[in-house]
Design a protein around this motif. Structure first.
Motif, PDB file in Angstrom:
ATOM      1  N   PRO A 105       0.785  -1.216   0.000  1.00  0.00           N
ATOM      2  CA  PRO A 105       0.000   0.000   0.000  1.00  0.00           C
ATOM      3  C   PRO A 105       0.820   1.270   0.000  1.00  0.00           C
ATOM      4  CG  PRO A 105       0.103  -0.914   2.181  1.00  0.00           C
ATOM      5  CD  PRO A 105       0.784  -1.905   1.286  1.00  0.00           C
ATOM      6  N   ARG A 106       0.278   2.281  -0.616  1.00  0.00           N
ATOM      7  CA  ARG A 106       0.794   3.630  -0.500  1.00  0.00           C
ATOM      8  C   ARG A 106      -0.293   4.478   0.139  1.00  0.00           C
ATOM      9  NH1 ARG A 106       5.382   5.071  -2.609  1.00  0.00           N
ATOM     10  NH2 ARG A 106       6.412   3.841  -4.178  1.00  0.00           N
ATOM     11  N   ARG A 107       0.125   5.635   0.658  1.00  0.00           N
ATOM     12  CA  ARG A 107      -0.843   6.551   1.223  1.00  0.00           C
ATOM     13  C   ARG A 107      -1.675   7.137   0.092  1.00  0.00           C
ATOM     14  NH1 ARG A 107       0.703  11.095   5.658  1.00  0.00           N
ATOM     15  NH2 ARG A 107      -1.272  11.102   6.739  1.00  0.00           N
ATOM     16  N   LYS A 108      -2.984   6.976   0.164  1.00  0.00           N
ATOM     17  CA  LYS A 108      -3.864   7.434  -0.899  1.00  0.00           C
ATOM     18  C   LYS A 108      -4.547   8.722  -0.469  1.00  0.00           C
ATOM     19  CE  LYS A 108      -4.849   2.617  -2.069  1.00  0.00           C
ATOM     20  NZ  LYS A 108      -5.893   1.578  -2.104  1.00  0.00           N
ATOM     21  N   ILE A 109      -4.437   9.737  -1.298  1.00  0.00           N
ATOM     22  CA  ILE A 109      -5.057  11.027  -0.991  1.00  0.00           C
ATOM     23  C   ILE A 109      -5.766  11.524  -2.238  1.00  0.00           C
ATOM     24  CG2 ILE A 109      -4.709  13.373  -0.152  1.00  0.00           C
ATOM     25  CD1 ILE A 109      -2.054  12.487   0.985  1.00  0.00           C
ATOM     26  N   ARG A 110      -7.008  11.925  -2.085  1.00  0.00           N
ATOM     27  CA  ARG A 110      -7.743  12.525  -3.190  1.00  0.00           C
ATOM     28  C   ARG A 110      -8.131  13.942  -2.804  1.00  0.00           C
ATOM     29  NH1 ARG A 110     -12.775   9.937  -4.514  1.00  0.00           N
ATOM     30  NH2 ARG A 110     -12.888   9.232  -2.374  1.00  0.00           N
ATOM     31  N   ILE A 126      11.028   8.204  -7.297  1.00  0.00           N
ATOM     32  CA  ILE A 126      10.249   9.332  -7.797  1.00  0.00           C
ATOM     33  C   ILE A 126       8.832   9.276  -7.244  1.00  0.00           C
ATOM     34  CG2 ILE A 126       9.242  10.360  -9.875  1.00  0.00           C
ATOM     35  CD1 ILE A 126      11.771   9.398 -11.371  1.00  0.00           C
ATOM     36  N   ALA A 127       8.229   8.093  -7.274  1.00  0.00           N
ATOM     37  CA  ALA A 127       6.874   7.952  -6.746  1.00  0.00           C
ATOM     38  C   ALA A 127       6.827   8.289  -5.257  1.00  0.00           C
ATOM     39  CB  ALA A 127       6.366   6.529  -6.980  1.00  0.00           C
ATOM     40  N   GLY A 128       7.854   7.871  -4.508  1.00  0.00           N
ATOM     41  CA  GLY A 128       7.907   8.184  -3.085  1.00  0.00           C
ATOM     42  C   GLY A 128       8.048   9.667  -2.835  1.00  0.00           C
ATOM     43  N   THR A 129       8.884  10.339  -3.638  1.00  0.00           N
ATOM     44  CA  THR A 129       9.036  11.788  -3.503  1.00  0.00           C
ATOM     45  C   THR A 129       7.721  12.496  -3.793  1.00  0.00           C
ATOM     46  OG1 THR A 129      11.371  11.701  -4.104  1.00  0.00           O
ATOM     47  CG2 THR A 129      10.250  13.808  -4.387  1.00  0.00           C
ATOM     48  N   VAL A 130       7.048  12.072  -4.859  1.00  0.00           N
ATOM     49  CA  VAL A 130       5.747  12.659  -5.207  1.00  0.00           C
ATOM     50  C   VAL A 130       4.766  12.478  -4.054  1.00  0.00           C
ATOM     51  CG1 VAL A 130       3.740  12.397  -6.719  1.00  0.00           C
ATOM     52  CG2 VAL A 130       6.039  12.451  -7.692  1.00  0.00           C
ATOM     53  N   GLU A 131       4.739  11.275  -3.497  1.00  0.00           N
ATOM     54  CA  GLU A 131       3.809  10.995  -2.402  1.00  0.00           C
ATOM     55  C   GLU A 131       4.103  11.873  -1.188  1.00  0.00           C
ATOM     56  OE1 GLU A 131       2.435   7.299   0.499  1.00  0.00           O
ATOM     57  OE2 GLU A 131       3.920   6.972  -1.069  1.00  0.00           O
ATOM     58  N   ARG A 132       5.381  11.948  -0.783  1.00  0.00           N
ATOM     59  CA  ARG A 132       5.731  12.743   0.401  1.00  0.00           C
ATOM     60  C   ARG A 132       5.417  14.221   0.188  1.00  0.00           C
ATOM     61  NH1 ARG A 132      10.180   9.377   0.075  1.00  0.00           N
ATOM     62  NH2 ARG A 132      11.429  11.027  -0.890  1.00  0.00           N
ATOM     63  N   GLU A 133       5.788  14.739  -0.982  1.00  0.00           N
ATOM     64  CA  GLU A 133       5.545  16.158  -1.244  1.00  0.00           C
ATOM     65  C   GLU A 133       4.054  16.461  -1.303  1.00  0.00           C
ATOM     66  OE1 GLU A 133       7.745  18.610  -1.398  1.00  0.00           O
ATOM     67  OE2 GLU A 133       9.417  17.259  -0.995  1.00  0.00           O
ATOM     68  N   VAL A 156       1.660  14.835   0.294  1.00  0.00           N
ATOM     69  CA  VAL A 156       1.157  14.807   1.680  1.00  0.00           C
ATOM     70  C   VAL A 156       1.470  16.123   2.372  1.00  0.00           C
ATOM     71  CG1 VAL A 156       1.468  13.743   3.936  1.00  0.00           C
ATOM     72  CG2 VAL A 156       1.188  12.304   1.922  1.00  0.00           C
ATOM     73  N   ASP A 157       2.708  16.614   2.195  1.00  0.00           N
ATOM     74  CA  ASP A 157       3.099  17.882   2.823  1.00  0.00           C
ATOM     75  C   ASP A 157       2.206  19.032   2.347  1.00  0.00           C
ATOM     76  OD1 ASP A 157       5.116  16.684   4.241  1.00  0.00           O
ATOM     77  OD2 ASP A 157       6.705  17.221   2.825  1.00  0.00           O
ATOM     78  N   ILE A 158       1.953  19.097   1.057  1.00  0.00           N
ATOM     79  CA  ILE A 158       1.140  20.175   0.498  1.00  0.00           C
ATOM     80  C   ILE A 158      -0.292  20.095   1.004  1.00  0.00           C
ATOM     81  CG2 ILE A 158       0.080  20.994  -1.653  1.00  0.00           C
ATOM     82  CD1 ILE A 158       2.748  20.335  -3.041  1.00  0.00           C
ATOM     83  N   VAL A 159      -0.855  18.891   0.981  1.00  0.00           N
ATOM     84  CA  VAL A 159      -2.246  18.709   1.394  1.00  0.00           C
ATOM     85  C   VAL A 159      -2.419  19.049   2.874  1.00  0.00           C
ATOM     86  CG1 VAL A 159      -4.011  16.951   1.813  1.00  0.00           C
ATOM     87  CG2 VAL A 159      -2.859  17.068  -0.402  1.00  0.00           C
ATOM     88  N   SER A 207      -6.186  15.257  16.125  1.00  0.00           N
ATOM     89  CA  SER A 207      -7.289  15.827  15.360  1.00  0.00           C
ATOM     90  C   SER A 207      -6.929  17.238  14.918  1.00  0.00           C
ATOM     91  CB  SER A 207      -8.567  15.850  16.204  1.00  0.00           C
ATOM     92  OG  SER A 207      -9.641  16.401  15.474  1.00  0.00           O
ATOM     93  N   PRO A 208      -6.908  17.482  13.595  1.00  0.00           N
ATOM     94  CA  PRO A 208      -7.112  16.499  12.520  1.00  0.00           C
ATOM     95  C   PRO A 208      -5.943  15.525  12.445  1.00  0.00           C
ATOM     96  CG  PRO A 208      -6.339  18.559  11.597  1.00  0.00           C
ATOM     97  CD  PRO A 208      -6.568  18.821  13.063  1.00  0.00           C
ATOM     98  N   ALA A 209      -6.201  14.329  11.923  1.00  0.00           N
ATOM     99  CA  ALA A 209      -5.208  13.258  11.948  1.00  0.00           C
ATOM    100  C   ALA A 209      -4.167  13.475  10.856  1.00  0.00           C
ATOM    101  CB  ALA A 209      -5.885  11.904  11.773  1.00  0.00           C
ATOM    102  N   VAL A 210      -3.232  14.372  11.126  1.00  0.00           N
ATOM    103  CA  VAL A 210      -2.157  14.652  10.176  1.00  0.00           C
ATOM    104  C   VAL A 210      -0.823  14.244  10.784  1.00  0.00           C
ATOM    105  CG1 VAL A 210      -3.427  16.582   9.163  1.00  0.00           C
ATOM    106  CG2 VAL A 210      -1.764  17.017  10.979  1.00  0.00           C
ATOM    107  N   ILE A 211       0.154  14.061   9.907  1.00  0.00           N
ATOM    108  CA  ILE A 211       1.506  13.719  10.313  1.00  0.00           C
ATOM    109  C   ILE A 211       2.424  14.818   9.788  1.00  0.00           C
ATOM    110  CG2 ILE A 211       3.377  12.038  10.103  1.00  0.00           C
ATOM    111  CD1 ILE A 211       1.240   9.906   9.598  1.00  0.00           C
ATOM    112  N   GLY A 212       3.231  15.420  10.666  1.00  0.00           N
ATOM    113  CA  GLY A 212       4.086  16.515  10.243  1.00  0.00           C
ATOM    114  C   GLY A 212       5.427  16.499  10.945  1.00  0.00           C
TER     115      GLY A 212
END
Length: 477
Positions: free
Chosen positions: A2-7, A394-401, A403-406, A440-445
Motif C-alpha cells: 500500500p501507498r498513502r492514498k489522498i484525493r 520518484i513515486a515516493g518523492t511525489v507521495e511525500r511532497e 502529503v506535505d502540500i495537502v 485531530s485532525p489526523a495529520v503527520i508533520g
C-alpha cells in the motif's frame, strides 16, 4: 504494497490545486507523451498481436474503484470439485508494445503510473492504457490468462498461464460488489469472491503474511477551507487483493522453478524498527502484548478507528526495504521471499501501470511453455531492478511532497494553535527533529524540539503551514 492514498477536490485555480501544479513543474514530472510515442500507440491500438486461443466465452468481470478505465485485471471464479478455479486475465501490454520502439522507451523512462491527489500521470498513452489494452466491458482484448486451481482450504494445487482473447461482461466497483455479496444478491462468480478471499486470508494468516488496510485520505474544499476525511477499505477490496497476491505468488514459484525471473523481495524488518512501532502503539493507546506478534496485531486493527488508522499508516515504514531481485540460469538469489507476503512473490498483475509486470508475464509464459524467455526480456532484465528503484524513488518523492502540500492546506489557518499528538519517529542523526502524529485532525508533520520522546504523548504547537511556500512544522508546546 500500500501507498498513502489522498484525493483532492476543488477548482483548478484553488490554492491547493495550484500548489500541486507547481509541484509537477518543480519535479519535472512528465505531462503529455511525445508525438512519436502517441503515433506509435495509435498504430498499436489498431493492430495488436492477437493470440490464437479464444476464451471470450468465459464471463469475466472487472473490479475497480468507480470511474476507473485503466483496467489491468478481469476475474472469473467458479467451483472446481471440492475446491475452486480462479481465472485471472491480465492486460497483455506486450501485444501492443514493440521492444525497442518509441513506446517501449517512454515506458522505461516513466516506469510507473504516478498518482497525485488531483490526478495521475500514466505509464502508457490513454489510447492504450485506458483504451485498446484495457480490459473494458464488452470488448475483446488480448490477455495473459492465469488459471489457478485451489483446494477447499484455498491452497494452490495447479497453475497454468497462456495468452488468450478475453471479454469482460461487466465493470464492477467495490461498493456494488460489497452490497450484492452482503445482501446475497450476487451471482456465483461474484459471490465466490468472499469465499475464496476469506480462504486466502486464512492461508495468509497460516504462513504469517500481512495485508495492511490503510485508509484513504480525502481532502474536500468547503467554504474556502479544507476538510479532512477518511475512507476505510471495504472487505471486498481485501478479497480482491488476495487474488492479485495469489497470482503474484504463483508467478514467483513458476520463475523460481524455471530458473530465470524477477521477484519482489523484502527482508524481515529489523528488531529496532518493530520496537519503534511498539512505542507508537503505546502512544496511540493500542494494546500490543509482548507475546503477540506484529502480524497477529495487524489483524486485530480496525481502519475505521482513527488511532488504528494512524498506526496502520506508520506500519508502512516496515515496507521501505522492498525491491526487485533478478536471477538467471538456475542461480537463485540469497533472498527469494517478501517478508510481508511471507512467501516468494512478484509483481505481474498491473502491467498498464507498472513496467516490471510486462516482463514478469513473459517470463512466466516461457516457463510454462518450457522455452527460453524472449531475447528482448533477457536483454532488459538485469537493468530492471535499478530502473524500478528509480521509479519508486520518484513515486515516493511525489507521495511525500503531496502529503506535505495537502496537510499544509488543511492547517494553513491554524498556525499558533496547540494540538494533542505523539512523536512517531525521531531522526537518528538529528535527535531534535522528528515526526509527530496529531490526533485531530489526523495529520503527520515534522516537529522540532530539544526533547522529542518517541512514542510518548505531548502537546505540540503549529508554527508554520502554507501549501504554496512552507511545509507543516510543529514544536513542543
Amino acid at each position: 504494497m500500500p501507498r498513502r492514498k489522498i484525493r483532492v477536490t476543488g477548482a483548478p485555480e484553488a490554492p491547493l490545486r495550484a500548489a500541486l501544479a507547481a509541484l509537477r513543474a518543480e519535479l519535472g514530472l512528465p505531462q503529455d507523451f511525445p508525438p512519436e510515442v502517441r503515433a506509435e500507440a495509435e498504430r498499436a491500438a489498431k493492430a495488436p498481436a492477437l493470440p490464437s486461443y479464444d476464451a471470450t466465452d468465459v464471463p469475466f468481470f472487472t473490479l475497480d474503484p468507480p470511474g476507473a478505465t485503466d483496467l489491468d485485471q478481469a476475474t472469473h471464479l467458479s467451483r472446481q470439485g471440492t475446491g475452486y478455479r480462479v481465472r485471472y486475465a491480465i492486460a497483455d501490454v506486450a501485444a501492443f508494445v514493440v521492444p525497442g520502439g518509441a513506446l517501449d522507451a517512454e515506458a522505461h523512462r516513466r516506469v510507473n503510473t504516478l498518482y497525485l491527489p488531483d490526478g495521475r500521470i500514466p505509464l502508457h498513452p490513454t489510447v492504450l492504457g485506458e483504451g485498446a489494452a484495457s480490459l473494458l466491458p464488452d470488448q475483446v482484448r488480448p490477455a495473459v490468462l492465469w488459471t489457478i486451481d485451489l483446494d477447499a482450504e484455498g491452497r494452490t494445487i495447479a497453475v497454468d498461464v497462456c495468452r488468450a482473447l478475453v471479454r469482460s461482461r461487466a465493470g464492477l466497483d467495490y461498493a456494488r460488489v460489497q452490497r450484492e455479496i452482503d445482501t446475497r444478491a450476487a451471482e456465483e462468480p461474484v459471490a465466490l469472491l468472499k469465499e475464496i478471499g476469506e480462504a486466502r486470508e486464512r492461508q495468509e494468516t497460516e504462513r504469517g503474511g500481512i495485508s495492511l488496510n490503510v485508509p484513504e485520505q480525502e481532502i474536500t474544499e468547503q467554504d474556502h477551507t479544507y476538510v479532512l476525511g477518511y475512507r476505510a477499505p471495504l472487505p471486498a477490496e481485501g478479497w480482491n487483493a488476495q487474488l492479485s497476491l495469489l497470482t503474484g505468488m504463483a508467478a514467483a514459484d513458476l520463475m523460481l522453478a524455471h530458473g530465470t525471473g524477477i521477484l519482489r523481495t523484502l527482508p524481515a524488518a529489523p528488531d529496532g524498527a518493530v520496537a519503534r512501532l511498539r512505542h507508537t502503539a503505546t502512544a496511540l493507546h493500542i494494546d500490543w502484548p509482548h507475546h503477540v506478534s506484529y502480524a497477529a496485531l495487524i489483524r486485530t486493527l480496525d481502519p475505521h478507528h482513527a488511532h488504528h488508522a494512524a498506526f496502520l499508516q506508520e506500519c508502512t515504514t516496515l515496507l521501505r526495504g522492498a525491491g526487485y531481485t533478478v536471477f538467471r540460469d538456475g542461480v537463485l538469489p540469497a533472498i527469494t521471499t517478501h517478508s510481508a507476503v511471507a512467501a516468494p512473490y512478484t509483481h505481474c498483475t498491473a502491467p498498464l501501470r507498472r513496467l516490471a509486470d510486462r516482463y514478469a508475464s513473459e517470463l512466466c509464459l516461457a516457463a510454462v511453455a518450457g522455452q527460453a524467455p524472449p531475447d528482448w526480456v533477457l536483454a532488459a532484465l538485469d537493468a530492471l531492478p535499478r530502473r524500478m528503484a528509480d521509479g519508486s524513488r520518484i513515486a515516493g518523492t511525489v507521495e511525500r511532497e503531496c502529503v506535505d502540500i495537502v496537510e499544509a492546506a488543511l492547517l494553513k489557518d491554524r498556525v499558533g494553535d496547540v494540538f494533542d499528538g505523539c512523536v512517531v519517529d525521531v531522526d537518528e542523526h538529528r535527535p531534535t527533529a522528528g515526526t509527530v502524529q496529531v490526533d485531530s485532525p489526523a495529520v503527520i508533520g515534522r516537529i522540532e524540539g530539544d526533547r522529542l520522546p518517541l512514542g510518548e504523548r505531548l502537546r505540540v504547537r503549529l508554527v508554520r503551514a502554507d501549501p504554496v511556500t512552507e511545509k507543516v512544522l510543529f514544536t513542543v508546546a
